[in-house]
Write an enzyme that holds these catalytic residues in place. Structure first.
Site, PDB file in Angstrom:
ATOM      1  N   GLY C  14       0.828  -1.209   0.000  1.00 41.48           N
ATOM      2  CA  GLY C  14       0.000   0.000   0.000  1.00 41.48           C
ATOM      3  C   GLY C  14       0.857   1.252   0.000  1.00 41.48           C
ATOM      4  O   GLY C  14       1.899   1.297   0.648  1.00 41.48           O
ATOM      5  N   ARG C  75       0.966  -4.849  -5.486  1.00 39.99           N
ATOM      6  CA  ARG C  75       1.132  -6.152  -4.833  1.00 39.99           C
ATOM      7  C   ARG C  75       1.393  -7.141  -5.961  1.00 39.99           C
ATOM      8  O   ARG C  75       0.715  -7.122  -6.975  1.00 39.99           O
ATOM      9  CB  ARG C  75      -0.120  -6.536  -4.050  1.00 39.99           C
ATOM     10  CG  ARG C  75      -0.484  -5.493  -2.998  1.00 39.99           C
ATOM     11  CD  ARG C  75      -1.621  -5.910  -2.086  1.00 39.99           C
ATOM     12  NE  ARG C  75      -2.192  -4.737  -1.433  1.00 39.99           N
ATOM     13  CZ  ARG C  75      -1.684  -4.171  -0.323  1.00 39.99           C
ATOM     14  NH1 ARG C  75      -0.625  -4.682   0.260  1.00 39.99           N
ATOM     15  NH2 ARG C  75      -2.236  -3.091   0.204  1.00 39.99           N
ATOM     16  N   ASP C 106       5.149  -5.496   5.923  1.00 46.76           N
ATOM     17  CA  ASP C 106       5.390  -6.912   6.156  1.00 46.76           C
ATOM     18  C   ASP C 106       5.649  -7.739   4.908  1.00 46.76           C
ATOM     19  O   ASP C 106       6.662  -8.411   4.773  1.00 46.76           O
ATOM     20  CB  ASP C 106       4.119  -7.503   6.779  1.00 46.76           C
ATOM     21  CG  ASP C 106       4.299  -7.712   8.255  1.00 46.76           C
ATOM     22  OD1 ASP C 106       5.192  -7.052   8.809  1.00 46.76           O
ATOM     23  OD2 ASP C 106       3.546  -8.516   8.825  1.00 46.76           O
ATOM     24  N   THR C 129       4.133   2.118   5.836  1.00 44.27           N
ATOM     25  CA  THR C 129       2.735   1.672   5.892  1.00 44.27           C
ATOM     26  C   THR C 129       2.016   2.560   6.887  1.00 44.27           C
ATOM     27  O   THR C 129       2.573   2.922   7.917  1.00 44.27           O
ATOM     28  CB  THR C 129       2.610   0.200   6.330  1.00 44.27           C
ATOM     29  OG1 THR C 129       1.267  -0.021   6.787  1.00 44.27           O
ATOM     30  CG2 THR C 129       3.540  -0.135   7.476  1.00 44.27           C
ATOM     31  N   ASP C 131      -0.230   1.733   8.825  1.00 35.63           N
ATOM     32  CA  ASP C 131      -0.823   0.960   9.923  1.00 35.63           C
ATOM     33  C   ASP C 131      -0.004   0.947  11.214  1.00 35.63           C
ATOM     34  O   ASP C 131      -0.503   0.561  12.259  1.00 35.63           O
ATOM     35  CB  ASP C 131      -1.071  -0.485   9.476  1.00 35.63           C
ATOM     36  CG  ASP C 131      -2.087  -0.576   8.353  1.00 35.63           C
ATOM     37  OD1 ASP C 131      -2.948   0.315   8.265  1.00 35.63           O
ATOM     38  OD2 ASP C 131      -2.015  -1.523   7.554  1.00 35.63           O
ATOM     39  N   ASP C 133       2.257  -1.102  12.087  1.00 32.84           N
ATOM     40  CA  ASP C 133       2.242  -2.467  12.600  1.00 32.84           C
ATOM     41  C   ASP C 133       3.566  -3.201  12.376  1.00 32.84           C
ATOM     42  O   ASP C 133       3.588  -4.415  12.189  1.00 32.84           O
ATOM     43  CB  ASP C 133       1.073  -3.252  11.985  1.00 32.84           C
ATOM     44  CG  ASP C 133       1.174  -3.319  10.464  1.00 32.84           C
ATOM     45  OD1 ASP C 133       2.038  -2.627   9.887  1.00 32.84           O
ATOM     46  OD2 ASP C 133       0.395  -4.058   9.853  1.00 32.84           O
ATOM     47  N   ARG C 175      -6.003  -2.390   9.665  1.00 33.29           N
ATOM     48  CA  ARG C 175      -5.988  -3.857   9.550  1.00 33.29           C
ATOM     49  C   ARG C 175      -6.010  -4.521  10.926  1.00 33.29           C
ATOM     50  O   ARG C 175      -6.948  -4.330  11.684  1.00 33.29           O
ATOM     51  CB  ARG C 175      -4.790  -4.312   8.719  1.00 33.29           C
ATOM     52  CG  ARG C 175      -5.033  -4.066   7.231  1.00 33.29           C
ATOM     53  CD  ARG C 175      -3.966  -4.725   6.418  1.00 33.29           C
ATOM     54  NE  ARG C 175      -2.639  -4.316   6.914  1.00 33.29           N
ATOM     55  CZ  ARG C 175      -1.495  -4.758   6.432  1.00 33.29           C
ATOM     56  NH1 ARG C 175      -1.500  -5.623   5.435  1.00 33.29           N
ATOM     57  NH2 ARG C 175      -0.358  -4.343   6.910  1.00 33.29           N
TER      58      ARG C 175
END
Lengths: 322, 322, 322, 322
Positions: C14, C75, C106, C129, C131, C133, C175
Site C-alpha cells: 500500500g 502487490r 510486512d 505503511t 498501519d 504495525d 488492519r
C-alpha cells in the site's frame, strides 16, 4: 506530604496548540483520582487576581481539539514584583490549592521557581511553546503543529516560486531556536536553511546563490532571530547576484494558531497525565517531558541549559542544505 | 474568418490557483473540436523566445487540481519593446497559431491588445488574478482560493488573539482592490476592515479602538495598498490607545499558492470551455467571464473601468464593521 | 564486501505518505557518496519486468512533499513464483545493481528475505505503511499523516454529532493494528475506542451507552479488522439502547493519501539517510527504523514479532475510554 | 403589519457549514434595527418545548466560523402532529415572538408553511443544506463547504489511485441531487460522474471502462441515491472488465462538518442580512436566496419545483465525462 485534593492549572506565555488537550488530560486524570481541578485564567495574572474557574472533563472533551487556550494566557509584569507574588500565595491559600500545574515556556518556569521560593506548594511544569527550545523533552507542546502549519505555507509558496522561477526567503518563528526552521525547511525541500545556532551557513548560501540563474525555484528558510534579519539576508543575496527575482514571506503569527496536530494532541494528553499522576505520587518541582519517546520527569535545573541542535539533525542539515 | 486549427495558450503576470484547471478545460474542449493546443511557457517571454510545448488533456487531467501554473509565468519587460512584439508575431507565424488564449490580469490584457494592433490573430482573455480587480466577471480566477487561504490564516490568528485578548492587524493581498480584505474580513468576524477604496473607515476604527479595554480579541483586516500601510495603521492606533497589546501579521505570498478551491476549479473549467468555444465560433478580442453567475463574453473596453465594490458589499461592510 | 556503486529502490504494498520524501533522501545521500540510484517502478512487478528509471535529487526535491509514490506501487502475485524471483535476479544482474532499498510493509520485507535466499544482494528495508504495525520502529512512514487525516475527519464529524446529539461510529484503517484508532480516538476526545488487540472494551462500551440519553454527542472510534465489524458494533449498540440516533462513518481510503505531515516527511528523510549510509557502510538485511526517537537498524527477525500496544498507550486507553 | 421587535431563529434538518455565520448576521442586523433575537434550540423540537436562549452578536462573532450549528438541530416527528404545532404556537405567544427565521431544507420549509396555516406569524426561510437541492437560489448554505471537503478527499484518493493504477468509485452525498457529485467530480478531473438526474451516463461509463487496461488511475464519482448504489456500479463494472483493481470509497458524513468555506460564510452573511431586513420591511413567507449572484426573495411556491441541473452544467458534464 499533603494529600493532593485540589490542583490549580494555568497556561502562561505564548499560546501553543495542544494546551487544551493537556488541560483535558489533567482534569480527566484528576477526576479518576478524586482530585478537583480549578483553572486559573490569564496565567500569573489570574493567580494574582484570584480569577479561578472550576474545570470538568465533560466540557473540555469538546474543546481539547481547539487551538489557543481556553484559560487564556498572558505575560505578567506584576508577578515580577514582591506584591504580585504575595497576592499569588494568598490566592493559593484562599482557594486551598494543594498543587499547581503550569503550562508554558522558560519564563513561566522561572516564575514558578520564584513562587516556589516563597511558598512550598508543589508544582509540575508542562513545556508548552511552539519554539521547541526547552531541554528535557524531545518536543515541546505546539511545536509539531507550528511546523505543520509552516510546511503548508511553504508548499503554497513553492507553487509561486516554481511558476515564476523565483527565489523566496521564508521567515519562520523560533526566536533563538532553529528547530522550526530546520524541520520545516527539510520537510519542504528547501535549498538553504539559516538558523540562529550557526552563522556559517550564510556564507555557503551566498556561494550557492551567486551562480543561481533563474531557471528554477530557490527556497531559503530563515529563522527569525536577533542576529540576522531576513531583510539583511535579502540584501546580502542581492549584493552577490544583482539580477535575482527575490521575495520575502514572513509566516508570523499564523504558525501559532489552528487546531493542534495529532502529535500535539497526543503529547498534550501524555504530559497532562504524567504531570497529574506525578503530583498525586508526591513529586514536586519537576518538568513533565517526553524523552526518547518515553514520558519522563526532569529536574528543573537541567532545563536551563541551552537547547543544542542534536547531532542527527545537524548532519541532516549539512547533507541537505550545504 | 479562418478556421481555428491550432490555439496557443499562456499564463502571464502573477500566478493564481485555478490556472491549471483552465488549461485542462481549454485543451479538453479543443480536443473535442479537433483543435490542437500548444502551451507557451513563461507568458510573453515564451512567445518572444518561441518556447512552446504540445498539451494533451490526459496529462493535464492529473495536474488540474494543483496550484501555480505548469506553463510557468513571468512579467515581460521585453514585450514592451517593438522588437519583442515583432518576435512574438514571428513565433505565431512559425508555429501556425490561429488564435491565442491569455490567462492573466490587467497587464496581460493590455499586452494582448497591443499585440493585436500589429497582428490580427484572434484572442480571448481569461481573468486570472487573486485580486478580483477585473471588470466583466463576478470573480477572477484565484480569488476564491486566496480568500479561503486568508480565512484559514485569520482563524488561526483568532486563536492567539482570543488567548491573549490582543489586537491583531492582519494585512491581506489585493493591491488596489479591497475584495480580498472585505471577503476575508467579513468571513472571519473582523472588528474592522480597511480597504483602499475608502479611507474614512479609518476614522471609525480609531473611534472604536480608543475605548477598547483589552478584555477581548480585536481583529482588523487591512488591504495592502499604497495609501495606508499596516505600520501606519498600527502607529495611529497606538497614538489613541497607548496601552494596547497589538501585533501585525502580513499574510503575503502564501495567499497565492495551494491547490485551488472548488469554486476556482469550476471557474477555470467554465472559463476555459467558454474561451475555446468562443474562438471556435469566430469570436475575438473578448474576455471570458462569469457575470451574474452566467458565462459571459465582454468587450475588452468594458474591462478598463474601475472595479467598484458593489452596493450589497458596501452595505455589508457598513453593517458589520462600522 | 562489494563497493556500492548502484542502488535500486522501490516502493511496494500500500502507498503511504512520506514515501517520496524517503526517495528524495536516499537519492540525495547517495549523490553525496558518489552512488547512482535507479528507481524500480511498481514494486516487485518492476523488478520482474526490468522497469527501471534513473533518479536525480533535483527533480525529487520538488516532489518530496507529495502523497503517494512517484515510483508507483503494486502487490505482486508473480513474485511469489520461482520464475518471478529468477527474473528479478536477472534484472539485478542486468542493471548491475549492488544493493536494494525496499519501502513497504510486512509483505514487502518477506519478499525481500525470500529474494535474499537466492541472491546475495544486500538490502535495507524502510517501514512504509500507515498501519504502524511493524516492530523495530516507534512509527512507520505514513502513520502520522494517516492519523492527522483521520482526526480532521473526526473533528468534522464532531460538528454534526454535537449539532444533532448523535452517536457516531467512525471506522478507521489499521488492519490488525489498533494504532490509528487509538491515536485518532484519543486525539479527538472519543468516548470509546475499539481495537483489534482487545475485545473486552466492547463490553464496557455497551455498559456506557446503555444509559446514554441523547443529550450530547457520543463518538466511538472503531479499527477496521476481522473480528468485529462496525456494523456488528452498531447492531449490538442498538440492541441495548433502542432509541439511539446512530450513524456509521467509514473513513476508508482518504486516510492513505494527501501530502505527508511534517513528522512523516522528517521520518522519510531520516530513514532514507540511515538506509543509504548503512548500505554504504556494508550493512545488509536490516530494517531502518527510529527507536526511542533515535535512528536504529534492526535485524529483520525482530520485526516478525507482533506489534503490541505499549504500556503507556494501554494506560491512556484505559484512562480515557473506560 | 406588526412592528417586528422580537425574532425567533432556529436551524432544522441536517446541519450545514455556514449556519453559524447566518445566525451571526441575523443577530448583528437585528441589533442595528433595535430588534431582539432569541435562538430556538433543536429546531422544531425547541419550538415545541419552549427551549429558547437569548442571542448576542458579540458572542456569535467568535463562533460564526465554526461548522455545525450552535443552536443544535433535529428532525422532529412531534411537529407533524396537531399537538406539536399547537404547542409551537403557544411558545410563539409566550415569548412574544413577532417573526421567525428558519434555516434548513425542504422539510423545514414545509413545516413552516404548515405552522403558518394555523398561526399568522411572518417568517423567512434560509436554505441551509449541503445538497444544493433547493430552487430559488444559486447555491444553498453548506454546499460549497461540502464540495471543498469532497475535493480534498478525492485529491487524496487520487494519490493512491495513481500509485496503484487503480479504479476508484467515490460516493459523495447529495440524496436525490447530483450537484455535489458534478462539482466535485469536475473539480477533481474525474473520468466519470454518475448522477441521480440521468441514468444513461452509466452505459457510457461501462463502454469506457471495458477497454481500461490498468495503466492509469480511473476515478468515478457517484452520487449517493436510491436508484443505483455504488455497490451495483461496482459489480456492473466488474462484469464488463473482470481483471480490474477496483475500490470503493464512501465519503459520508465528513462532508457535512468542518469550518465553512469563505463562500459559505459570505452566503450565510448575505442571507442572514437579507432575511432580517425583509422581515423588518414587512415581508413574509419568503425564502431568502442568491439568484444570479444577487440577493433575492422568492415565493415558497417556486421552491417546490425540482432542481434541474442547469444547461451549462449539463454541457460540462457531457464534455468532460463522456
Amino acid at each position: 506530604m499533603t494529600k493532593i485534593q485540589h490542583i490549580g492549572i494555568f497556561t502562561s506565555g505564548g499560546d501553543a496548540p495542544g494546551m487544551n488537550a493537556a488541560l483535558f488530560a489533567v482534569v480527566k486524570t484528576a477526576e479518576t483520582l478524586g482530585i478537583k481541578v480549578s483553572g486559573i485564567r490569564r496565567g500569573f495574572e489570574g493567580l494574582i487576581d484570584d480569577d479561578l474557574i472550576p474545570l470538568q472533563s465533560q466540557q473540555l472533551q469538546k474543546q481539547m481539539h481547539l487551538g489557543g487556550t481556553i484559560l487564556k494566557t498572558a505575560r505578567s509584569e506584576r508577578f515580577k514584583s514582591k506584591l504580585g507574588q504575595e497576592k499569588s500565595v494568598q490566592t493559593i491559600k484562599d482557594n486551598k490549592l494543594d498543587a499547581l500545574i503550569a503550562i508554558g515556556g522558560d519564563g513561566t518556569f522561572r516564575g514558578m521557581l520564584s513562587l516556589s521560593s516563597i511558598s512550598n506548594i508543589p508544582f509540575i511544569g508542562i513545556p508548552g511553546t511552539i519554539d521547541n527550545d526547552i531541554a528535557g523533552t524531545d518536543y515541546t507542546l505546539g511545536f509539531d503543529s507550528a511546523v505543520n502549519t509552516a510546511i503548508k505555507c511553504i508548499d503554497n509558496i513553492r507553487d509561486t516560486a516554481e511558476s515564476h522561477n523565483r527565489v523566496f526567503l521564508v521567515e519562520v518563528m523560533g526566536r533563538d531556536s532553529g528547530y522550526i526552521s530546520i524541520y520545516s525547511g527539510l520537510s519542504c525541500g528547501a535549498d538553504s536553511i539559516l538558523i540562529p545556532e550557526s552563522a556559517q551557513d550564510f556564507t555557503y548560501l551566498l556561494e550557492k546563490i551567486k551562480n543561481y540563474s533563474s531557471e528554477d525555484a530557490f527556497i531559503v528558510v530563515v529563522a527569525e532571530g536577533d542576529e540576522v534579519s531576513v531583510e539583511e539576508v535579502s540584501s546580502k543575496i542581492r549584493s552577490v547576484n544583482t539580477d535575482i527575482d527575490l521575495r520575502i514571506a514572513k509566516l508570523g503569527h499564523i504558525q501559532r494558531g489552528g487546531n493542534p496536530s495529532a502529535q500535539d494532541r497526543m503529547l498534550g494528553i501524555r504530559l497532562g497525565v504524567l504531570a497529574t499522576k506525578a503530583l498525586f505520587q508526591g513529586e514536586s518541582n519537576k518538568m513533565a517531558g517526553v524523552r526518547n519517546n518515553r514520558p519522563t520527569l526532569s529536574a528543573f535545573e537541567s532545563r536551563v541549559k541551552e537547547h543544542i541542535i542534536d547531532a542527527e539533525l545537524q548532519a541532516l542539515l549539512t547533507l541537505f542544505c550545504k
